[in-house]
Scaffold this motif. Sequence first.
Motif, short mmCIF file in Angstrom:
data_model
loop_
_atom_site.label_atom_id
_atom_site.label_comp_id
_atom_site.label_asym_id
_atom_site.label_seq_id
_atom_site.Cartn_x
_atom_site.Cartn_y
_atom_site.Cartn_z
N ILE A 250 19.01 35.47 9.24
CA ILE A 250 18.13 36.03 8.22
C ILE A 250 16.99 35.05 8.02
O ILE A 250 17.21 33.88 7.66
N VAL A 251 15.78 35.51 8.29
CA VAL A 251 14.61 34.65 8.21
C VAL A 251 13.51 35.38 7.46
O VAL A 251 13.46 36.61 7.43
N PRO A 252 12.59 34.63 6.83
CA PRO A 252 11.43 35.26 6.19
C PRO A 252 10.34 35.54 7.22
O PRO A 252 10.21 34.84 8.23
N ALA A 253 9.57 36.58 6.97
CA ALA A 253 8.46 36.92 7.85
C ALA A 253 7.39 37.61 7.02
O ALA A 253 7.67 38.18 5.95
N THR A 254 6.16 37.55 7.51
CA THR A 254 5.04 38.19 6.83
C THR A 254 4.78 39.53 7.49
O THR A 254 4.39 39.60 8.66
N ILE A 255 5.02 40.61 6.76
CA ILE A 255 4.77 41.97 7.23
C ILE A 255 3.59 42.50 6.44
O ILE A 255 3.71 42.74 5.23
N GLY A 256 2.46 42.69 7.12
CA GLY A 256 1.26 43.06 6.39
C GLY A 256 0.80 41.87 5.56
O GLY A 256 0.51 40.79 6.08
N ASN A 257 0.78 42.06 4.24
CA ASN A 257 0.42 40.98 3.33
C ASN A 257 1.60 40.58 2.44
O ASN A 257 1.40 39.95 1.41
N GLN A 258 2.78 40.95 2.82
CA GLN A 258 3.96 40.68 2.01
C GLN A 258 4.95 39.82 2.76
O GLN A 258 5.11 39.96 3.98
N ARG A 259 5.62 38.97 2.01
CA ARG A 259 6.72 38.18 2.57
C ARG A 259 7.99 38.99 2.44
O ARG A 259 8.36 39.42 1.34
N ARG A 260 8.64 39.20 3.57
CA ARG A 260 9.85 40.02 3.58
C ARG A 260 10.98 39.22 4.21
O ARG A 260 10.77 38.31 5.00
N SER A 261 12.20 39.61 3.85
CA SER A 261 13.39 39.01 4.47
C SER A 261 13.87 39.93 5.58
O SER A 261 14.06 41.13 5.35
N LEU A 262 14.06 39.38 6.81
CA LEU A 262 14.47 40.16 7.96
C LEU A 262 15.80 39.65 8.49
O LEU A 262 16.04 38.43 8.53
N ARG A 263 16.66 40.60 8.90
CA ARG A 263 17.88 40.24 9.63
C ARG A 263 17.58 40.44 11.11
O ARG A 263 17.45 41.56 11.58
N VAL A 264 17.43 39.35 11.85
CA VAL A 264 16.99 39.37 13.24
C VAL A 264 18.21 39.17 14.13
O VAL A 264 19.00 38.25 13.92
N SER A 265 18.35 40.05 15.14
CA SER A 265 19.47 39.96 16.09
C SER A 265 18.91 39.84 17.49
O SER A 265 18.02 40.61 17.88
N ASP A 266 19.42 38.89 18.25
CA ASP A 266 19.08 38.69 19.66
C ASP A 266 20.32 38.99 20.48
O ASP A 266 21.37 38.32 20.32
N LEU A 267 20.22 39.99 21.41
CA LEU A 267 21.37 40.47 22.18
C LEU A 267 21.16 40.15 23.66
O LEU A 267 20.20 40.64 24.28
#
Length: 780
Positions: A250-267
């Motif tokens: 779970i990492v933060p990322a900037t989507i548009g102009n907002q800071r969002r929390s993303l659950r990132v999966s690498d398979l």
Amino acid sequence: MELTPLAAAMLGLLLATWTGLAAWLAWRARARERAARTALVISRRLTAMIEESPAVPMLVRADGRIEGPDRLAAWLGLDHLPEFLSELDSGNSGLAPRELDRLREALRRTHKTAAPFSLALHPQRSSRSLAVHGSLADPAVASGGAALTWWFDFSSSQVELERLRADADRARADFIALIGLIEAAPMPMWFRGPDMRLRLVNGAYVEAVGANDANEVVAQQIELVETVEGRTAADVALQAHSEDEAVERIVPATIGNQRRSLRVSDLPLGEDGVAGYAVDIEDMEEQGRAFRAFREAQRSMLDQLSVGVAQFDPDGVIAFANQPFARIFSLPAPALARGLDFERFIDIARDKARLPEVRDFPEWRGQLRKWFVSDSAMEDAWTLPDNTHLRIVAQPMPDGSLVLVAEDRSEQLALSATRDTLLRTRTATFDSLFEALAVFAPNGQIQLWNRTFPSTWGLEEAFFDKHPHIDALLEQLGARLARPGQRTAIGEVVRAATLDRQHKSGRVLMADGRTLEFAGVPLPDGNGLLTVLDVTDSTKAEAALRERNAALEEADAMKTRFLANMSYEFRTPLTSIGGFAELLASGIAGDLSDQAKDYVNAIITSVERLSQQIETVLDLTQSEAGLLPMAQEEIALFAFLTRVVREREEAIEAKNITLDLRGDRSSGAITGDARQLARAVGNVLDNAIAATGSKGRVLVALQRRKSGVQIVISDNGAGMKPSELARALDGYRRPGTDEGKAGKRGLGLPLARQLIEAHGGRLEIQSEKGVGTTATIYLP
């Protein structure tokens, strides 16, 4: 004949040669026989191999004759192989005309150009699939330009091929659908090659990073996830690829102009690369934070309740217990912090004598443990050894946990017992009251009544046993009223008390001559109380008192008229006496002796005193009747009060009194009658001077207040008892006054009070025997 050695040798050589030739011929014959047998075996083997081979030869000559095995006829669905190519179409079997035309055209081209060909043919009414490969036959096989064709039965291969083709089409369609699904997915998705570089991204990824298209993202290697703790997104993907294990974070990322929390999966996808996707969990995180805040607020709120609440998780361990719960069962804080299971909780509560006494404790504890698997809420009442009464509610939850509620109802039970006692006391009091009382519900039905109520209205008690409606009660009362129409007033009072929540009252006259007074009182519970009182005797007494009061008022008016008339009648002779005395004093009748002068001065002084008394009586009478004329002029208070004090300098100096006047011109002015106000203040000051002994002290203070003006006149004279003060205010002479010197009677204070009240003010006097008196005048 004897042979020579040479001849014998020649003959022997000839015989040997002949024998060798015969042997050679015999060996040659055997060799040919063996070769023939070998050729036959080879021929048979080749024939068997051809019969078993997946391909069947057919020789087609230039004139259309064909040669081939019957095995080919079986493949074509024929009984035997025909002699000519055109006979391969036998109507219901063999090759279809169209298929035969294709084969004939291919053979014709091979006969002319020696070009090989390949065809796929399907016999009629057969599921076989035949492949034909043709070429010009070798002259050793057939001369004259014959064509040699090889027929292959690839029916099973064709089925497998069609299946594979169908699988390939389906896989292609699935791949296209998958690509469309990935492209339409609302979450960013991507694919990295073995070098961990981006090769494919979907539209959501492009939109998230703000690029124009996927080609731009791949060309510029635009990463969605920023570097975290020195590790780039490619580094994390490389870790997943090298360990062959999915990595989720779970990492933060900037989507548009907002800071969002993303659950990132690498398979990892083996040697092909690594696929990845990102799920926006900002709303979930926000909901999680809101839930945690709500849970904390809920637990904080539960701590404020007087009811004990505890929650056990599915394993039977206390997940939460509010302070009242811990207090009710005497649970130690360290045990709660470590996580207390249900059985340990029961044991601790038992040791602290916070459980009811039971005969078989283990069995009872086992029954409590069944609360976790109960289908509905369980409720029980526990009476503890110290007479504490607990109401226990066990609510099983869908996840296997249990919510336990413990309510201390000891005080409620005590209050309930007290309430029952109060209700019995109230009922006894209700029935013992002199007044008749009844309680009506909002629908007009009578609920309660005391024993006096039926007898007061002259009704039978059995009538009230059915709790009649107000309309039925009014119907019964109609015949018992002197004026039946008054029953409407009773109904209005009941309606106002129950529905309008208003207090109303009234009075009715009964046919037997009694007078009843009734009132409706709204009760807090929504009902209305009707009170009825027999006021017959009080009404008669009131009438008698009213007649007597009228007579007294008439007598008082006659007294007022008499005093006013007598005041005017006294003033005329006094004026004459005073005038003649002044003439005698002036010597108009001749010189008087010293003794005569004293007598004349005494007459003049007495006339002045009597005139003032008559004037006071007249003003007091007019003031009581509200007929005293009052002028309206502006009065400067400090100058006015100074003048009133100076007018009494002679009396002050005669008694050697110290008078302290306090105030200034900032006190302002008021509107009123200066003459009448001077009389009022002067009378109060005269009483203070008269009550003060020699070398006494009098204080006159003027103060401006928010509500008006305050004048304080105090002395350190003899003072008065409360009874003496009341007599002085009622018009008796104030104790301590000197009739011979001050000449003031007790009418000064009543007149002063009425004059001050006529100006909208008030007079307050406080006195203590042996200490002194303080008079306070309040003027608006």
